[in-house]
Design a protein around this motif. Structure first.
Motif, PDB file in Angstrom:
ATOM      1  N   ASP A  36       0.839  -1.200   0.000  1.00  0.00           N
ATOM      2  CA  ASP A  36       0.000   0.000   0.000  1.00  0.00           C
ATOM      3  C   ASP A  36       0.874   1.250   0.000  1.00  0.00           C
ATOM      4  OD1 ASP A  36      -2.702   1.232   0.270  1.00  0.00           O
ATOM      5  OD2 ASP A  36      -1.859   1.935   2.180  1.00  0.00           O
ATOM      6  N   ARG A  40       0.869   4.198  -2.828  1.00  0.00           N
ATOM      7  CA  ARG A  40       0.612   5.593  -2.455  1.00  0.00           C
ATOM      8  C   ARG A  40       1.767   6.504  -2.865  1.00  0.00           C
ATOM      9  NH1 ARG A  40      -3.649   6.376   1.095  1.00  0.00           N
ATOM     10  NH2 ARG A  40      -4.601   4.451   1.823  1.00  0.00           N
ATOM     11  N   HIS A  41       2.983   6.010  -2.707  1.00  0.00           N
ATOM     12  CA  HIS A  41       4.162   6.789  -3.087  1.00  0.00           C
ATOM     13  C   HIS A  41       4.163   7.056  -4.590  1.00  0.00           C
ATOM     14  CE1 HIS A  41       8.196   8.383  -2.645  1.00  0.00           C
ATOM     15  NE2 HIS A  41       8.604   7.600  -3.632  1.00  0.00           N
ATOM     16  N   GLU A  43       1.598   7.030  -6.619  1.00  0.00           N
ATOM     17  CA  GLU A  43       0.491   7.930  -6.953  1.00  0.00           C
ATOM     18  C   GLU A  43       0.831   9.376  -6.630  1.00  0.00           C
ATOM     19  OE1 GLU A  43      -2.388   7.613  -8.734  1.00  0.00           O
ATOM     20  OE2 GLU A  43      -1.345   5.752  -9.199  1.00  0.00           O
TER      21      GLU A  43
END
Length: 65
Positions: A36, A40-41, A43
């Motif tokens: 996850d 997230r990084h 994105e």
């Protein structure tokens, strides 16, 4: 800021840097085992590159997509 980005990325080095950023972020795909945090990084990186693209387009007088 938009005009500054358009000028910065208008030259050969700027175009090379922009292509490199696209390759590192927009053209990169993580596998199904990606954490996850990794998703997230990536994105966040993609959002930054997309923001630069919008500024460049705005600075060139192109309508933002």
């Amino acid at each position: 800021m938009a005009r500054a980005c358009a000028r910065l990325f208008a030259h050969d080095d700027g175009r090379r840097l922009r292509a490199h950023l696209h390759a590192l972020t927009l053209a990169r795909h993580l596998g199904p085992d990606a954490s996850d945090a990794a998703l997230r990084h990536l994105e966040g990186q993609r959002a930054l590159v997309a923001h630069l693209d919008r500024l460049i387009d705005e600075g060139r007088g192109s309508p933002a997509l």
